[in-house]
Design a protein around this motif. Sequence first.
Motif, PDB file in Angstrom:
ATOM      1  N   PHE A 217       0.813  -1.216   0.000  1.00 60.36           N
ATOM      2  CA  PHE A 217       0.000   0.000   0.000  1.00 60.36           C
ATOM      3  C   PHE A 217       0.848   1.268   0.000  1.00 60.36           C
ATOM      4  O   PHE A 217       0.478   2.256  -0.634  1.00 60.36           O
ATOM      5  N   ASP A 218       1.980   1.279   0.728  1.00 61.62           N
ATOM      6  CA  ASP A 218       2.754   2.501   0.908  1.00 61.62           C
ATOM      7  C   ASP A 218       3.830   2.726  -0.153  1.00 61.62           C
ATOM      8  O   ASP A 218       4.140   3.862  -0.486  1.00 61.62           O
ATOM      9  N   GLU A 219       4.429   1.661  -0.683  1.00 60.22           N
ATOM     10  CA  GLU A 219       5.536   1.817  -1.628  1.00 60.22           C
ATOM     11  C   GLU A 219       5.174   1.392  -3.053  1.00 60.22           C
ATOM     12  O   GLU A 219       5.436   2.129  -4.006  1.00 60.22           O
ATOM     13  N   ILE A 220       4.595   0.217  -3.195  1.00 58.41           N
ATOM     14  CA  ILE A 220       4.380  -0.341  -4.536  1.00 58.41           C
ATOM     15  C   ILE A 220       3.193   0.317  -5.236  1.00 58.41           C
ATOM     16  O   ILE A 220       3.290   0.708  -6.398  1.00 58.41           O
ATOM     17  N   ALA A 221       2.054   0.449  -4.547  1.00 56.10           N
ATOM     18  CA  ALA A 221       0.846   1.007  -5.185  1.00 56.10           C
ATOM     19  C   ALA A 221       1.038   2.445  -5.677  1.00 56.10           C
ATOM     20  O   ALA A 221       0.631   2.761  -6.797  1.00 56.10           O
ATOM     21  N   PRO A 222       1.654   3.358  -4.894  1.00 55.76           N
ATOM     22  CA  PRO A 222       1.841   4.714  -5.419  1.00 55.76           C
ATOM     23  C   PRO A 222       2.726   4.772  -6.661  1.00 55.76           C
ATOM     24  O   PRO A 222       2.574   5.653  -7.502  1.00 55.76           O
ATOM     25  N   LYS A 223       3.632   3.819  -6.783  1.00 54.54           N
ATOM     26  CA  LYS A 223       4.526   3.785  -7.942  1.00 54.54           C
ATOM     27  C   LYS A 223       3.753   3.517  -9.238  1.00 54.54           C
ATOM     28  O   LYS A 223       4.125   4.014 -10.301  1.00 54.54           O
ATOM     29  N   TYR A 224       2.675   2.737  -9.150  1.00 57.91           N
ATOM     30  CA  TYR A 224       1.890   2.366 -10.330  1.00 57.91           C
ATOM     31  C   TYR A 224       0.563   3.102 -10.394  1.00 57.91           C
ATOM     32  O   TYR A 224      -0.356   2.640 -11.061  1.00 57.91           O
ATOM     33  N   LYS A 225       0.433   4.239  -9.731  1.00 57.50           N
ATOM     34  CA  LYS A 225      -0.849   4.926  -9.583  1.00 57.50           C
ATOM     35  C   LYS A 225      -1.555   5.210 -10.912  1.00 57.50           C
ATOM     36  O   LYS A 225      -2.729   4.945 -11.068  1.00 57.50           O
ATOM     37  N   GLY A 226      -0.879   5.726 -11.915  1.00 54.45           N
ATOM     38  CA  GLY A 226      -1.539   6.087 -13.166  1.00 54.45           C
ATOM     39  C   GLY A 226      -1.523   4.998 -14.218  1.00 54.45           C
ATOM     40  O   GLY A 226      -1.927   5.222 -15.358  1.00 54.45           O
ATOM     41  N   LYS A 227      -1.084   3.805 -13.860  1.00 53.90           N
ATOM     42  CA  LYS A 227      -0.902   2.732 -14.832  1.00 53.90           C
ATOM     43  C   LYS A 227      -2.051   1.726 -14.745  1.00 53.90           C
ATOM     44  O   LYS A 227      -2.509   1.408 -13.659  1.00 53.90           O
ATOM     45  N   ASN A 228      -2.517   1.242 -15.888  1.00 57.38           N
ATOM     46  CA  ASN A 228      -3.584   0.236 -15.918  1.00 57.38           C
ATOM     47  C   ASN A 228      -3.006  -1.116 -16.311  1.00 57.38           C
ATOM     48  O   ASN A 228      -2.965  -1.472 -17.480  1.00 57.38           O
ATOM     49  N   GLY A 229      -2.551  -1.884 -15.337  1.00 52.88           N
ATOM     50  CA  GLY A 229      -2.023  -3.218 -15.608  1.00 52.88           C
ATOM     51  C   GLY A 229      -0.594  -3.178 -16.084  1.00 52.88           C
ATOM     52  O   GLY A 229       0.015  -2.120 -16.254  1.00 52.88           O
TER      53      GLY A 229
END
Length: 174
Positions: free
Chosen positions: A138-150
Motif C-alpha cells: 500500500f505505501d511503496e508499490i501502489a503509489p509507484k503504479y498509480k496512473g498505470k492500468n495493468g
Amino acid sequence: MPGQRKLGRATDQRKAILRNLTTALFVSGRIETTEARAKEVKNIAEKLITIAIKEADNFTSKQVKISSAKVDAKGKKLTDSKTSKNGNKYLVIDREEKTDMVSVDSPSRLHARRLIMNWVYRPSTADGENVNVTDKLFDEIAPKYKGKNGGYTRIYKLGPRRGDAAEMVILELV
C-alpha cells in the motif's frame, strides 16, 4: 477448465508455493522460477497490486490520545510505590498522555488489506524483524503504479534448467 494451473501439486501445496512466490516478489521485487509458476504468480500479483492501487488513498486521519510510560535518561520506566486498602505495597508505572495523528482505514480499504493478507505471508528479515508486506504494497508499490492500468510485472526468459530442462524465467516488478 481450472481457474489456475495445477503445477503438478496438490491444492494445499500449490497454494503454499504461490503464496511464497508472491510474497517473495513483493519483498525483493524480483524472483527466479519456472515459467508456469511465474505466469500464475504474475496473475495473482497484478490483481493484488490493482486492489492496492484502488484503495491506496482511501483513509482518514484522526487525533487519538495515547498513554505511554514515562522513562528516564537510561530508558527505564519510572515507577511509584503505592499502598492498597489492605496494606500491601506495589509499584505503579508513571504514565503520560499525548495526542497523536493516526490514519484510520475506510471499510473498503480494510477489506482490501484483508484480501491481500490472504495471499501473502509475514516474512522476517535476517535480523528477525517481521516485514509487513501489506503495508509495503500500500505505501511503496501502489503509489509507484498509480496512473498505470495493468502491466506491473515483467517476465524474462533465461533458458532451460540444467537438471530437468524446465524453462526458467525471472519475474520482476516493472
